[in-house]
Design a protein around this motif. Structure first.
Motif, PDB file in Angstrom:
ATOM      1  N   GLU A 100       0.778  -1.047  -0.037  1.00 13.63           N
ATOM      2  CA  GLU A 100       0.079   0.005  -0.028  1.00 13.63           C
ATOM      3  C   GLU A 100       0.770   1.456  -0.076  1.00 13.63           C
ATOM      4  OE1 GLU A 100      -2.598   0.020   3.277  1.00 13.63           O
ATOM      5  OE2 GLU A 100      -3.887  -1.961   2.543  1.00 13.63           O
ATOM      6  N   LEU A 101       0.609   2.252  -0.716  1.00 18.74           N
ATOM      7  CA  LEU A 101       1.196   3.439  -1.110  1.00 18.74           C
ATOM      8  C   LEU A 101       0.254   4.529  -0.331  1.00 18.74           C
ATOM      9  CD1 LEU A 101       3.705   4.839  -2.118  1.00 18.74           C
ATOM     10  CD2 LEU A 101       2.328   5.658  -4.063  1.00 18.74           C
ATOM     11  N   ARG A 102       0.730   5.116   0.815  1.00 18.85           N
ATOM     12  CA  ARG A 102      -0.141   6.072   1.794  1.00 18.85           C
ATOM     13  C   ARG A 102       0.680   7.438   1.729  1.00 18.85           C
ATOM     14  NH1 ARG A 102      -0.841   1.993   6.992  1.00 18.85           N
ATOM     15  NH2 ARG A 102      -1.863   0.475   5.818  1.00 18.85           N
ATOM     16  N   ASN A 103      -0.316   8.479   1.637  1.00 20.51           N
ATOM     17  CA  ASN A 103       0.439   9.682   1.563  1.00 20.51           C
ATOM     18  C   ASN A 103       0.612  10.324   3.184  1.00 20.51           C
ATOM     19  OD1 ASN A 103      -2.167  10.372   2.936  1.00 20.51           O
ATOM     20  ND2 ASN A 103      -3.093  11.288   1.127  1.00 20.51           N
ATOM     21  N   GLU A 104       0.792  11.402   3.038  1.00 17.78           N
ATOM     22  CA  GLU A 104       1.270  12.057   4.551  1.00 17.78           C
ATOM     23  C   GLU A 104       0.318  12.154   5.549  1.00 17.78           C
ATOM     24  OE1 GLU A 104       2.736  15.819   2.901  1.00 17.78           O
ATOM     25  OE2 GLU A 104       4.784  15.259   3.378  1.00 17.78           O
ATOM     26  N   ASN A 105      -0.931  12.017   5.164  1.00 19.07           N
ATOM     27  CA  ASN A 105      -1.998  11.598   6.019  1.00 19.07           C
ATOM     28  C   ASN A 105      -2.631  10.505   6.500  1.00 19.07           C
ATOM     29  OD1 ASN A 105      -2.524  14.626   6.083  1.00 19.07           O
ATOM     30  ND2 ASN A 105      -3.414  14.417   4.141  1.00 19.07           N
ATOM     31  N   GLY A 106      -1.799   9.606   6.029  1.00 13.54           N
ATOM     32  CA  GLY A 106      -2.053   8.015   6.213  1.00 13.54           C
ATOM     33  C   GLY A 106      -2.942   7.349   5.303  1.00 13.54           C
ATOM     34  N   THR A 154      -4.497   5.634   2.130  1.00  9.59           N
ATOM     35  CA  THR A 154      -4.104   4.866   0.892  1.00  9.59           C
ATOM     36  C   THR A 154      -4.517   5.337  -0.360  1.00  9.59           C
ATOM     37  OG1 THR A 154      -4.063   2.767   2.541  1.00  9.59           O
ATOM     38  CG2 THR A 154      -3.995   2.188  -0.005  1.00  9.59           C
ATOM     39  N   VAL A 155      -3.611   5.753  -1.129  1.00 11.05           N
ATOM     40  CA  VAL A 155      -3.853   6.323  -2.457  1.00 11.05           C
ATOM     41  C   VAL A 155      -3.710   5.375  -3.726  1.00 11.05           C
ATOM     42  CG1 VAL A 155      -3.229   8.458  -1.778  1.00 11.05           C
ATOM     43  CG2 VAL A 155      -1.378   7.235  -2.597  1.00 11.05           C
ATOM     44  N   SER A 156      -3.000   4.118  -3.166  1.00  9.07           N
ATOM     45  CA  SER A 156      -2.725   3.245  -4.293  1.00  9.07           C
ATOM     46  C   SER A 156      -2.407   1.718  -3.744  1.00  9.07           C
ATOM     47  CB  SER A 156      -1.589   3.499  -5.405  1.00  9.07           C
ATOM     48  OG  SER A 156      -1.250   2.580  -6.297  1.00  9.07           O
ATOM     49  N   HIS A 157      -2.570   0.736  -4.269  1.00  6.04           N
ATOM     50  CA  HIS A 157      -2.062  -0.545  -3.875  1.00  6.04           C
ATOM     51  C   HIS A 157      -2.103  -1.599  -4.692  1.00  6.04           C
ATOM     52  CE1 HIS A 157      -6.448  -1.876  -4.042  1.00  6.04           C
ATOM     53  NE2 HIS A 157      -5.986  -2.839  -4.065  1.00  6.04           N
ATOM     54  N   GLY A 158      -1.026  -2.688  -4.435  1.00  3.22           N
ATOM     55  CA  GLY A 158      -0.985  -3.856  -5.465  1.00  3.22           C
ATOM     56  C   GLY A 158      -0.406  -4.965  -4.560  1.00  3.22           C
ATOM     57  N   VAL A 159      -0.590  -6.159  -5.116  1.00  5.42           N
ATOM     58  CA  VAL A 159      -0.042  -7.440  -4.655  1.00  5.42           C
ATOM     59  C   VAL A 159       1.078  -8.035  -5.586  1.00  5.42           C
ATOM     60  CG1 VAL A 159      -1.175  -9.674  -4.266  1.00  5.42           C
ATOM     61  CG2 VAL A 159      -2.512  -7.724  -3.960  1.00  5.42           C
ATOM     62  N   THR A 160       1.973  -8.540  -5.152  1.00  2.00           N
ATOM     63  CA  THR A 160       2.922  -9.283  -5.403  1.00  2.00           C
ATOM     64  C   THR A 160       2.648 -10.657  -6.280  1.00  2.00           C
ATOM     65  OG1 THR A 160       3.852 -10.393  -3.721  1.00  2.00           O
ATOM     66  CG2 THR A 160       4.721  -8.268  -4.247  1.00  2.00           C
ATOM     67  N   GLU A 161       3.219 -10.760  -7.488  1.00  9.14           N
ATOM     68  CA  GLU A 161       2.917 -11.927  -8.175  1.00  9.14           C
ATOM     69  C   GLU A 161       3.926 -13.095  -8.027  1.00  9.14           C
ATOM     70  OE1 GLU A 161       5.597 -11.867  -9.933  1.00  9.14           O
ATOM     71  OE2 GLU A 161       5.512 -10.905 -11.721  1.00  9.14           O
ATOM     72  N   HIS A 162       4.174 -14.215  -8.796  1.00 10.42           N
ATOM     73  CA  HIS A 162       4.883 -15.307  -8.274  1.00 10.42           C
ATOM     74  C   HIS A 162       6.291 -14.918  -8.104  1.00 10.42           C
ATOM     75  CE1 HIS A 162       5.069 -15.446 -12.683  1.00 10.42           C
ATOM     76  NE2 HIS A 162       6.212 -15.975 -12.436  1.00 10.42           N
ATOM     77  N   PHE A 166       0.661  -4.399 -25.075  1.00  9.37           N
ATOM     78  CA  PHE A 166       0.164  -3.017 -24.924  1.00  9.37           C
ATOM     79  C   PHE A 166      -0.666  -2.838 -23.490  1.00  9.37           C
ATOM     80  CE2 PHE A 166       0.263  -3.781 -29.619  1.00  9.37           C
ATOM     81  CZ  PHE A 166       1.040  -2.820 -29.824  1.00  9.37           C
ATOM     82  N   ALA A 167      -0.427  -2.026 -22.623  1.00 13.67           N
ATOM     83  CA  ALA A 167      -1.137  -1.800 -21.373  1.00 13.67           C
ATOM     84  C   ALA A 167      -1.225  -0.475 -21.066  1.00 13.67           C
ATOM     85  CB  ALA A 167      -0.144  -2.636 -20.284  1.00 13.67           C
ATOM     86  N   TYR A 168      -2.699  -0.072 -20.495  1.00 16.54           N
ATOM     87  CA  TYR A 168      -2.890   1.007 -19.953  1.00 16.54           C
ATOM     88  C   TYR A 168      -3.534   0.967 -18.670  1.00 16.54           C
ATOM     89  CZ  TYR A 168      -4.821   5.906 -20.125  1.00 16.54           C
ATOM     90  OH  TYR A 168      -5.060   7.114 -19.632  1.00 16.54           O
ATOM     91  N   ASP A 169      -3.001   1.952 -17.523  1.00 20.14           N
ATOM     92  CA  ASP A 169      -3.596   1.718 -16.503  1.00 20.14           C
ATOM     93  C   ASP A 169      -4.831   2.806 -16.306  1.00 20.14           C
ATOM     94  OD1 ASP A 169      -1.668   0.261 -15.407  1.00 20.14           O
ATOM     95  OD2 ASP A 169      -0.110   1.716 -15.129  1.00 20.14           O
ATOM     96  N   LEU A 170      -5.838   2.140 -16.147  1.00 17.69           N
ATOM     97  CA  LEU A 170      -7.063   3.128 -16.213  1.00 17.69           C
ATOM     98  C   LEU A 170      -7.230   3.993 -14.881  1.00 17.69           C
ATOM     99  CD1 LEU A 170      -9.468   0.500 -17.615  1.00 17.69           C
ATOM    100  CD2 LEU A 170      -8.482   2.412 -18.760  1.00 17.69           C
ATOM    101  N   ASN A 171      -6.726   3.191 -13.712  1.00 10.35           N
ATOM    102  CA  ASN A 171      -6.630   4.037 -12.564  1.00 10.35           C
ATOM    103  C   ASN A 171      -5.663   3.343 -11.688  1.00 10.35           C
ATOM    104  OD1 ASN A 171      -8.074   1.852 -10.920  1.00 10.35           O
ATOM    105  ND2 ASN A 171      -9.969   2.513 -12.056  1.00 10.35           N
ATOM    106  N   PRO A 172      -5.393   3.697 -10.552  1.00  9.65           N
ATOM    107  CA  PRO A 172      -4.362   2.857  -9.917  1.00  9.65           C
ATOM    108  C   PRO A 172      -4.388   1.616  -9.387  1.00  9.65           C
ATOM    109  CG  PRO A 172      -4.927   5.210  -8.725  1.00  9.65           C
ATOM    110  CD  PRO A 172      -5.811   4.976  -9.947  1.00  9.65           C
ATOM    111  N   THR A 173      -5.704   0.957  -9.589  1.00  9.15           N
ATOM    112  CA  THR A 173      -5.748  -0.511  -9.385  1.00  9.15           C
ATOM    113  C   THR A 173      -6.592  -1.349 -10.511  1.00  9.15           C
ATOM    114  OG1 THR A 173      -7.908  -0.021  -8.531  1.00  9.15           O
ATOM    115  CG2 THR A 173      -6.053   0.109  -6.977  1.00  9.15           C
ATOM    116  N   THR A 174      -6.478  -0.787 -11.624  1.00  4.31           N
ATOM    117  CA  THR A 174      -7.164  -1.287 -12.910  1.00  4.31           C
ATOM    118  C   THR A 174      -6.270  -1.211 -14.121  1.00  4.31           C
ATOM    119  OG1 THR A 174      -9.188  -0.703 -11.945  1.00  4.31           O
ATOM    120  CG2 THR A 174      -9.225  -1.456 -14.179  1.00  4.31           C
ATOM    121  N   ARG A 175      -5.976  -1.982 -14.949  1.00  4.87           N
ATOM    122  CA  ARG A 175      -5.092  -2.121 -15.969  1.00  4.87           C
ATOM    123  C   ARG A 175      -5.967  -2.832 -17.001  1.00  4.87           C
ATOM    124  NH1 ARG A 175       1.247  -3.455 -16.964  1.00  4.87           N
ATOM    125  NH2 ARG A 175       1.192  -1.408 -16.047  1.00  4.87           N
TER     126      ARG A 175
END
Length: 809
Positions: free
Chosen positions: A70-76, A78-86, A331-340
């Motif tokens: 999780e990526l958190r700003n100065e206010n704590g 969460t502005v973006s998150h992800g999960v590691t693959e294999h 080709f890949a495009y990130d529609l938003n921080p959690t969607t590709r």
């Protein structure tokens, strides 16, 4: 002759009901994707996008899958998150410039926090190491980056090769897929670079690209013109044993490919590869990244005299020229921080001479025809393959992920005979065009709840097959002799058919204790078209990790396998009655295969740089699917044995340090079948009777097999050696004869030159089959064998690779 009297039609249209069915499915696919994209766009997108990526490992440097980041700003917040693959890699959506905390957490490990500033001063990916809470608390078996043998999260066997591992092979990125896969446990090499996994027939394994299943009929296209080449592979994993319920239809193994991404390695290279056998292969690859958009492209052209396995033991094959083109795009495009949203495209085309065997006797009379030596027959087998895969992947919450993917695929095989030569030597000259146009839609959903990872999904596939066969044959009497005058007659045998595949599944991966994990699921599948059947298939697998460096696994699964559609021609036996294309009686359409498999194994990390694995399996099957070339057209036809069993054991060892990389594997196994259930007309009556009374050893895997390789990096030099060994395939009447051993050793030496204003230029010399050994892969006689096939002789190649700079370094 179900697989050989297949001529092509000048038109390739389908019936009205085919068009209606395909239009409806395509429209439904488009609507489903549009709805999913609309839902994915709902979250507010971040402005001034700056992507973030990195790798999570444990304290020993092994990549960890399933880590929530999780990526958190100065206010704590969460502005973006992800999960590691294999491979332990994560990639997060863009965020505004500023200072953030990057939080990584996973059950059984202590959380880690890293402060990052966007934009970053360094282009290096972020690396975070997690400490285990206790010495024995690793809940998921993780494989080292250079230790290919391991266990997947669901308990399947998993053997991985990275782009670096592929580069370590003597041919490097100019290797074929067969060169790569034969270095994995349980994989055997057949004629024309065809691959068999764990004693199964070639079509019984599944390709998967970036988590999306490729329409399974790709495997009906001979591998020597496969649309897949190692150049665009970031990593490839072979999954076999007890597979999770997500997979069906072709479960001998799953080849999971992760493609290169322009954001991770911008720039590229051009290469010129060539040498003996009139080989010339220019190629290129290039990737880039621009904000939310990333891309990767590759392409090659190949000209050589090595289209097929040679029909003679001589160094140079007779009449074996090929022209091949391949292109790939991601080709890949990130529609938003959690969607590709991503698109994979691939195209391949090849025109191939069919190799000849000299000195054959003329078998038939053709009025007014001149004598043509068998070495001068001029027949061609051409291929076309086009693929597009559009997928949407998202993770709306840390516990929920989804995937929706649509694939369109077209594949064709076109045989153009030498009419006079084919009639003189075989009594049949068939112009055959076989094609398959597919539309598939698949979806997967996973949700993490406490110690459970719940999964569900569906698969819909429409496989539209066209077989257009236009044959010249001779009339024969009841004794099988030609009837004067010796002039050919024409037989037309065309067929169109829509085959529909559908399936749904549910499964659960349950972390029972810190050391014990279970995966259980069930799927239901249905097939209609040439064959009608449906089946419910359960699977269960246990993974136990008594120590941090040791993983045990074992389980059971039932599988539902479908036949290759392209080689089916139900009207062939009747159409060719009373001619030299005569076929006997029998069931014309193949059945689905029903398998019951048990598998147990262990993976042990002997030391930090060395891993060893051992696995054993047993499979009982009904209506085992096999393919063969039973007549005069080199298009393979499917058929079924009644029942049989497969068993085997595999051992794999890998050792890797900074400069030295070594791997080796051995395989022992057998595939025994009894009785012929469909396609009986393809067999000689005596051979058919013997098979119906006895178990026979199938011909596509040796009893003993081994492979291995060593690479040493002595900068600026790199030296590599790889080898494969086979105790020999089978041949002759009912495959009772065991062929001689096959041994091939390949070497390479590479030098890197630092060229001003250009960069590192690489020159690599490769020696194929350094002992110049004559290896007989297939004999002229056997079940479904058309002619002899020999491995390559001593061949020298050279490859020169020049780097291309990134557009936005």
């Amino acid at each position: 002759m179900i697989a050989t009297k297949y001529p092509p039609a000048p038109h390739h249209d389908f019936h009205l009901q085919t068009l209606v069915s395909r239009t409806a499915l395509t429209r439904w696919c488009a609507v489903a994707l549009a709805l999913a994209i609309a839902l994915a766009l709902a979250p507010r997108c971040l402005a001034a996008a700056l992507p973030l990526s990195g790798t999570i490992t444990d304290a020993l440097g092994r990549p960890l899958a399933g880590v929530n980041v999780e990526l958190r700003n100065e206010n704590g917040r969460t502005v973006s998150h992800g999960v590691t693959e294999h491979a332990g890699h994560f990639k997060m959506g863009p965020a505004n410039p500023g200072i953030y905390s990057l939080d990584a957490g996973k059950p059984g490990f202590k959380s880690a926090i890293k402060i990052v500033q966007l934009p970053r001063n360094s282009a290096e990916p972020i690396s975070i190491a997690l400490d285990a809470e206790t010495a024995l608390s690793l809940p998921i078996s993780a494989t080292m980056i250079h230790a290919p043998n391991g266990v997947s999260i669901t308990g399947a066997n998993k053997y991985t090769m990275t782009a670096q591992d592929i580069s370590n092979l003597p041919k490097g990125e100019n290797a074929t897929m067969a060169d790569v896969l034969t270095q994995m446990p349980g994989v055997a090499l057949d004629q024309n670079q065809q691959i068999h996994i764990r004693n199964t027939e070639g079509p019984q394994f599944q390709y998967e690209i970036n988590g999306v299943m490729v329409p399974f009929d790709i495997n009906t296209n001979p591998p020597f013109v496969s649309m897949i080449n190692p150049m665009f592979i970031k990593s490839i994993s072979l999954l076999d044993g007890i597979l999770p319920s997500r997979y069906s239809y072709a479960t001998g193994g799953v080849l999971n490919i992760e493609t290169k991404d322009g954001c991770e390695a911008p720039g590229g290279s051009v290469s010129m590869y060539g040498g003996q056998r009139d080989t010339l292969q220019p190629s290129f690859q290039y990737g880039g990244c621009d904000g939310k958009f990333s891309y990767y492209l590759s392409g090659l052209y190949n000209r050589s005299n090595s289209a097929f396995s040679s029909a003679t033991p001589a160094p140079d094959a007779i009449h074996n020229h090929t022209d091949q083109e391949q292109g790939f795009g991601y080709f890949a495009y990130d529609l938003n921080p959690t969607t590709r949203l991503s698109l994979v495209t691939s195209v391949s085309a090849s025109d191939n001479q069919l190799p000849n065997q000299p000195g054959l006797p003329v078998e038939f009379k053709l009025t007014g025809a001149p004598y043509i030596p068998s070495s001068d027959i001029n027949s061609y087998l051409d291929f076309r393959d086009y693929l597009g895969m559009l997928s949407l992947n998202g993770s709306p919450t840390p516990n929920l992920t989804y995937q929706l993917a649509y694939s369109a695929h077209y594949i064709s095989q076109d045989f153009q005979p030498d009419n006079v030569g084919e009639l003189l030597y075989q009594g049949v000259a068939s112009t055959a065009f076989h094609s398959d146009l597919d539309n598939t839609l698949e979806g997967d959903l996973t949700y993490k709840w406490r110690n459970h990872t719940l999964g569900a999904g569906f698969y819909l596939g429409e496989y539209g097959v066209e077989a257009d066969d236009n044959s010249l044959v001779f009339k024969i009497d009841s004794n099988g002799d030609q009837i004067p005058p010796f002039t050919p007659v024409r037989v037309i045998n065309n067929v169109n058919k829509i085959n529909l595949l559908s399936g749904i599944y549910v499964q659960d991966t349950w972390q029972i204790t810190e050391k014990l994990r279970a995966n259980a699921g069930v799927r239901w599948d249905r097939l209609s078209g040439f064959t009608y059947n449906n089946q419910a298939s359960p699977t269960i697998n246990l993974v136990y990790q008594p120590w941090l460096d040791t993983t045990l696994h074992g389980g059971f699964a039932r599988y539902f396998q479908v036949p290759s559609f392209q080689g089916i021609s139900p009207g062939a036996p009747q159409a060719f009655a009373g001619t030299t294309g005569l076929a006997g009686s029998g069931t014309v359409t193949p059945e689905t295969e029903d398998d019951y498999e048990w598998d147990v194994g262990v993976v042990h990390q002997v030391m930090k740089h060395m891993t060893i694995s051992e696995d054993a399996f047993y499979e009982y099957n009904k209506h085992y699917l096999d393919t063969g070339q039973f007549g005069d057209v080199p298009i393979f036809a499917p058929f079924n044995y009644k029942h049989g069993y497969i068993w085997g054991t595999e051992t794999a060892v890998s050792y890797n340090t900074g400069n030295l990389s070594m791997h080796a594997s051995t395989t022992i196994g057998r595939n025994l079948q009894k009785g012929v259930a469909t396609g009986q007309f393809n067999f000689d009556p005596d051979e058919l009777g013997y098979i119906n009374r006895h178990y026979i050893v199938l011909d596509h895997q040796p009893l003993y097999g081994a492979s291995g390789g060593i690479t040493y990096n002595w900068k600026p030099y790199v030296f590599s050696i790889s080898t494969i060994y086979s105790s020999g395939l089978r041949g002759d009447f009912a495959d009772l004869e065991s062929l001689p051993n096959v041994i091939q050793i390949d070497l390479s030496g590479q030098r890197t030159f630092e060229v001003p204003h250009i960069g590192e230029v690489i020159d690599r010399i490769t020696l194929l089959n350094v002992a110049d050994r004559t290896n007989l892969i297939r004999p002229a006689e056997g079940i479904g064998i058309f002619q002899s096939a020999y491995g390559p002789r001593l061949t020298v190649y050279d490859a020169l690779t020049v780097p291309l700079p990134a557009l936005n370094p």
